[in-house]
Scaffold this motif. Structure first.
Motif, PDB file in Angstrom:
ATOM      1  N   THR A 111     -95.529   6.018  24.576  1.00  0.00           N
ATOM      2  CA  THR A 111     -94.476   5.035  24.772  1.00  0.00           C
ATOM      3  C   THR A 111     -94.968   3.972  25.745  1.00  0.00           C
ATOM      4  O   THR A 111     -95.991   4.123  26.397  1.00  0.00           O
ATOM      5  CB  THR A 111     -93.218   5.683  25.372  1.00  0.00           C
ATOM      6  N   SER A 112     -94.232   2.879  25.832  1.00  0.00           N
ATOM      7  CA  SER A 112     -94.444   1.949  26.933  1.00  0.00           C
ATOM      8  C   SER A 112     -93.567   2.444  28.066  1.00  0.00           C
ATOM      9  O   SER A 112     -92.602   3.165  27.822  1.00  0.00           O
ATOM     10  CB  SER A 112     -94.048   0.535  26.540  1.00  0.00           C
ATOM     11  N   PRO A 113     -93.770   2.063  29.306  1.00  0.00           N
ATOM     12  CA  PRO A 113     -94.873   1.219  29.730  1.00  0.00           C
ATOM     13  C   PRO A 113     -96.188   1.982  29.736  1.00  0.00           C
ATOM     14  O   PRO A 113     -96.218   3.205  29.848  1.00  0.00           O
ATOM     15  CB  PRO A 113     -94.485   0.828  31.141  1.00  0.00           C
TER      16      PRO A 113
ATOM     17  N   MET B 184     -99.592   3.663  30.734  1.00  0.00           N
ATOM     18  CA  MET B 184    -100.200   4.314  31.890  1.00  0.00           C
ATOM     19  C   MET B 184    -101.564   3.643  32.080  1.00  0.00           C
ATOM     20  O   MET B 184    -102.333   3.530  31.116  1.00  0.00           O
ATOM     21  CB  MET B 184    -100.371   5.797  31.582  1.00  0.00           C
TER      22      MET B 184
ATOM     23  N   TYR C 239     -98.215   5.433  27.271  1.00  0.00           N
ATOM     24  CA  TYR C 239     -97.916   6.564  28.142  1.00  0.00           C
ATOM     25  C   TYR C 239     -97.756   7.796  27.244  1.00  0.00           C
ATOM     26  O   TYR C 239     -96.804   7.858  26.468  1.00  0.00           O
ATOM     27  CB  TYR C 239     -96.623   6.283  28.891  1.00  0.00           C
ATOM     28  N   PRO C 240     -98.687   8.752  27.329  1.00  0.00           N
ATOM     29  CA  PRO C 240     -98.612   9.913  26.423  1.00  0.00           C
ATOM     30  C   PRO C 240     -97.270  10.625  26.540  1.00  0.00           C
ATOM     31  O   PRO C 240     -96.723  10.768  27.634  1.00  0.00           O
ATOM     32  CB  PRO C 240     -99.757  10.808  26.908  1.00  0.00           C
ATOM     33  N   ASP C 241     -96.731  11.058  25.392  1.00  0.00           N
ATOM     34  CA  ASP C 241     -95.414  11.695  25.404  1.00  0.00           C
ATOM     35  C   ASP C 241     -95.368  12.970  24.562  1.00  0.00           C
ATOM     36  O   ASP C 241     -94.305  13.345  24.074  1.00  0.00           O
ATOM     37  CB  ASP C 241     -94.327  10.703  24.959  1.00  0.00           C
TER      38      ASP C 241
END
Lengths: 352, 352, 352, 352
Positions: free
Chosen positions: B246-248, B250, B256-258
């Motif tokens: 996802t944003s924002p 990293m 940004y790993p989710d």
């Protein structure tokens, strides 16, 4: 690297920039592209006041520093091969598992002693026990100096090193004198530079390690490593970095898990990474998954809230502590993931 | 649950609230606490217009719905035991690995065919190949209808099911007619409800699976599952959910790993979770760590950009594709993590 | 700008990089600093495939593009002085206020007509009315083609231009034929490039403006402007940008307000900025504050949900619509803030 | 409010929950809906240990507290009508503007004295001057005790109250003894509860106000207000809240501006809100827009870095300080926005 707003600096602008950087013994090298010209700063380009003066010019859009700012914690520093030894354990040689209570209950010392023995038998390498705790509300239980005796009793009975969080100089002095082996700096104090300096100085040459949690908020990685540089610059390079989840919250967890930061940290610093899955996810049932994911990402260990009887815990324990039985199984699984990860250090083009 | 701004509704306010909810066949039950009274809504509490009317009242602070909004995708729905079969693979019975190019290069069809054979040999269960691609800039290569033939050629030569992204009705019709087995909905279209409806209808009763990526932005989990409900309501319940970062951003990764969202999804929906580590981290060297972490979190599989010669790829391939050799090793590791995870489904109080 | 992982590229690495960029008619210029050397790319440095091939090299840390990627929407493009005229209003010359219902209720056409007259009297320059609406759940009311007649009736009775959201080609064709003046692209479709292309083509040379909302998620500013470039490249440069709040949610609001992005957009593009405070904050009582803040940040206007009887609205209206009376007062205040802002365009070193 | 994972608690589960809450003198009231039953907790529902024990039960999904947790800072507390007086200024009666240097340069005391006179003439009500500064790197200039004399000299010459940041007990004692009127707690120490307690105690009954910045990271609003409760509970209720931008960064600004939090704070607490636009946006040219937006959102004032010669500043000054001339104009504009805002306190259904 200086990027002007317009495609090119005017002659007067260029001369103003040159005159500023020369005050700081730097030089400017223009780089002429098709559409615009940018300007490299040669020399100590990160000098804060110089950078701010340049950014203060109306016609400058941005400044990108290229060099690493770290002297001691950088992966290429002279400490690059430094090993941290805690008790009998050399961090990085096998999984470093810290386990125990979020908060020691001073009214039930036996509970903590029982958990300490249990986590040792489960395979933990160090024991955590919160003597003092930061609480959102001033009216919540904040911990008690008297719990330090219980923590040290656990150390003596098990022979394992012990870990506790300190939040100010008073607590720091008590913990150092009592013989605590690992001092935790919590997320709320992760950028409390006065405390970081005090910790570095108070633990210099004492073989006390520091576990520095990442600040709440998704601050840049360099800010996290820079905070550890404060401790090292104070005199103690035995610093381990601890991702523990950031805000904003992922709905369903306590925080937004950030174990995925581990490979990025390992690209920039030699410091070991010990992940805290308990605070990331905030519920016992999610902790083992998050702990295994942290190891899959290449962490050197994890710190896990474990309680022999979570329902009787205080602080966060009833909600997020796993039991020693779950811990034992989890450590076996972590050991297997550690073996799997080994391939990635040598054979494959993957960061370790 | 209705929470008023003041500690208690006045008589007039209470009557106004009652009159609104009764229009929607609901009832109000007050709950009197020490400091304030809140008001439960009994009945179909999620009726949108009713909720919005209540929130429109000046004296109401907030409204918390309690029931799950999902009819088909809910973990307790009648589809709770639905299994998705793709080719010979039943998703959930062993790791489902999709691998292949980000983008098929229509000028070099052999490259894709070579990669297809290579990922099959490495152990992949399905082949990805981008025929069309969303690109940030309108002037970048956007894919080409002609690549569909190459994708189907790969399917025929390897016997594996194939996966491609569709972004509009035109592409959807081509893909369905050509015999694509898995349709991807990308992150930018994850909340394009017109497309989701079209996909559900066009694939109903056709044994075509849909891989729905999570939208960019850290939207709530319910929004993600609700998007899959659109496809199921359209007629096709073979939907798999795909966290892809996802944003924002990293700093250091593309997103940004989710993958850590996996256990939360599994708490709410029976849908399989296939994680995309390639787009999360965006650099080949970080992909294996992220893929293993996804499996540690309990994913049913991963989709990984793999190229027999990444430097010759187009699209994101040169940057984020791993090679078939790395994939082979990674799949072995994933298989081991799959075995480790099994314990957590039965023996331990951990979500599966 | 290429930044290697090690302080300097080896001779072999340098030659490999040179050979790649030369394929794309670029050159490399090394810049030697004290601690490291970085490498400028001279030429069309943003060529995607070239950049990705460079990022695919193990020894490269990152690539920073310097040039602007926008051909039409860039603040320095040939369109820099383009003015958008809607009805009698030239956007940018005085506050452009769009007001009306979130959703037109096809069962109560008079409600919308009444609101249309009321917002005109309050000072609005255009009327919004949702014919179709994206809804999180497939079972919610999705709008109705028949509402288009009501929207056009309002246009004819008031003489004001009208605005509605389109989500797919079917709706687009209906709206263009019916005579809608402003087409909205909602946040969920803000990166639906297929739709953006269709909209650009369908509105070329037709004096129809497009109001492009920012995507959900805090995507980078360049991604937002690039989406508008799709519409302009399709044939219609009458594009206005609309910040409308992002995820993650600020607790208490519907979204995280992002009117503060306005000056950053104005630094990079000539496109007008029309802020949507209604969706940012999501509650009527907070809308005026947010609208005034948007104007203080230099927005060219706002789009505000306004309803003559919010309690009878459908969609989001009961919750977030203000009344025409509040709108009238708000527009007076906005006019005053517009006057205050004027100083900042000429006298002071502040972006306009 | 207790929400179980299954639609209803079993009899055994219900009894276990009841037995826990009764230990804390609470009662359970079930609320039976169509699809599920939830369980209200009547009594002191926020008791931390009770809540954590309930959350520790496998069959519980979540717990939603309803009551406000604040005793002193709550908008309905007995302090609701408390007014903070600083110098001759009663905060809330007209805009409270604090202006001055980010950092006092101990080598150039006259610069600060000159700025102090200039900001007074421009209309500021208090003077800021950083004696000590938190810096990301340990090797940057950290401020100097000797600058305190310069700050106090400015107070004496201008007759205005002065403001400085303190980061630890040593600095706190110096500042209190020297006669500082406003103590700032910076964002990095906003959750440093040890410091907050010390500050509350050291300033009790001394007519020293505290300006508490919001912590970095988008922490929930309650966490921010709870931090102020620490200071009030320590003995000093003269606390003002200061949004100053959060992470993650909005690209182009230093932080993500959060003045929009103001109406949400004003809904929950009586504390005045003083916004810091300088640190939010981080560049001088963007500061006036952000300051006016803060006032449009209903702030009671702003704190603005202002320097008579920004290029000669140290710390952040060269980059983000405006000049006294810009400040004078800005204060006139702020006064106008203050008048505009007044309508919203009485006539309109808008939070003030």
């Amino acid at each position: 690297m200086i990027i002007p707003k317009e495609p090119k600096l005017t002659k007067e602008q260029f001369e103003e920039v040159v005159s500023i950087v020369e005050e700081y013994n730097c030089r400017i090298q223009p780089i002429e592209g098709h559409h615009r010209t940018i300007y490299a700063v040669l020399g100590e380009e990160r000098e804060t006041i110089m950078v701010n003066r340049i950014l203060g010019l109306d016609y400058i859009d941005r400044f990108d520093a290229v060099d690493s700012p770290f002297k001691l914690m950088d992966i290429h520093s002279e400490l690059a091969h430094h090993k941290i030894k805690i008790g009998d354990h050399i961090v990085g040689e096998s999984p470093f598992i810290i386990a125990g209570h979020c908060t020691i209950d001073p009214k039930n010392p036996n509970l903590f002693i029982e958990s300490a023995h249990a986590v040792k038998e489960a395979g933990a390498k160090a024991i955590r026990g919160g003597v003092w705790k930061p609480r959102t509300m001033p009216y919540s239980f904040q911990g008690d100096d008297s719990s330090m005796k219980i923590l040290i009793e656990a150390k003596e009975q098990t022979g394992l090193p012990v870990d506790t969080e300190v939040m100010d100089d008073h607590q720091l002095q008590i913990a150092v004198e009592a013989g605590v082996d690992i001092l935790q700096i919590g997320a709320r104090n992760a950028l409390n530079y006065s405390l970081l300096k005090q910790v570095g100085q108070a633990t210099a040459d004492k073989r006390i390690a520091v576990l520095l949690k990442r600040s709440i908020g998704m601050g840049p990685i360099n800010e996290f490593i820079a905070a550890s540089e404060y401790i090292a610059a104070g005199g103690n390079a035995d610093v381990m970095l601890c991702p523990r989840g950031t805000s904003p919250t992922m709905d369903g967890y306590r925080n937004y898990p950030d174990e995925s930061i581990t490979p990025l940290l390992k690209d920039k610093t030699w410091a070991p990474v010990i992940v805290d899955p308990s605070h990331s996810v905030g519920r016992a049932k999610f902790v083992p998954s998050a702990a295994m994911a942290a190891m899959a990402y290449g962490a050197d260990g994890v710190i896990i809230e474990t309680h022999c009887d979570p329902k009787r815990g205080i602080g966060d324990d009833p909600k997020q502590s796993i039991t020693p039985d779950v811990l034992r199984k989890l450590i076996q699984d972590i050991d297997q993931i550690w073996e799997i990860r080994k391939h990635y250090k040598k054979e494959l083009p993957v960061t370790a």
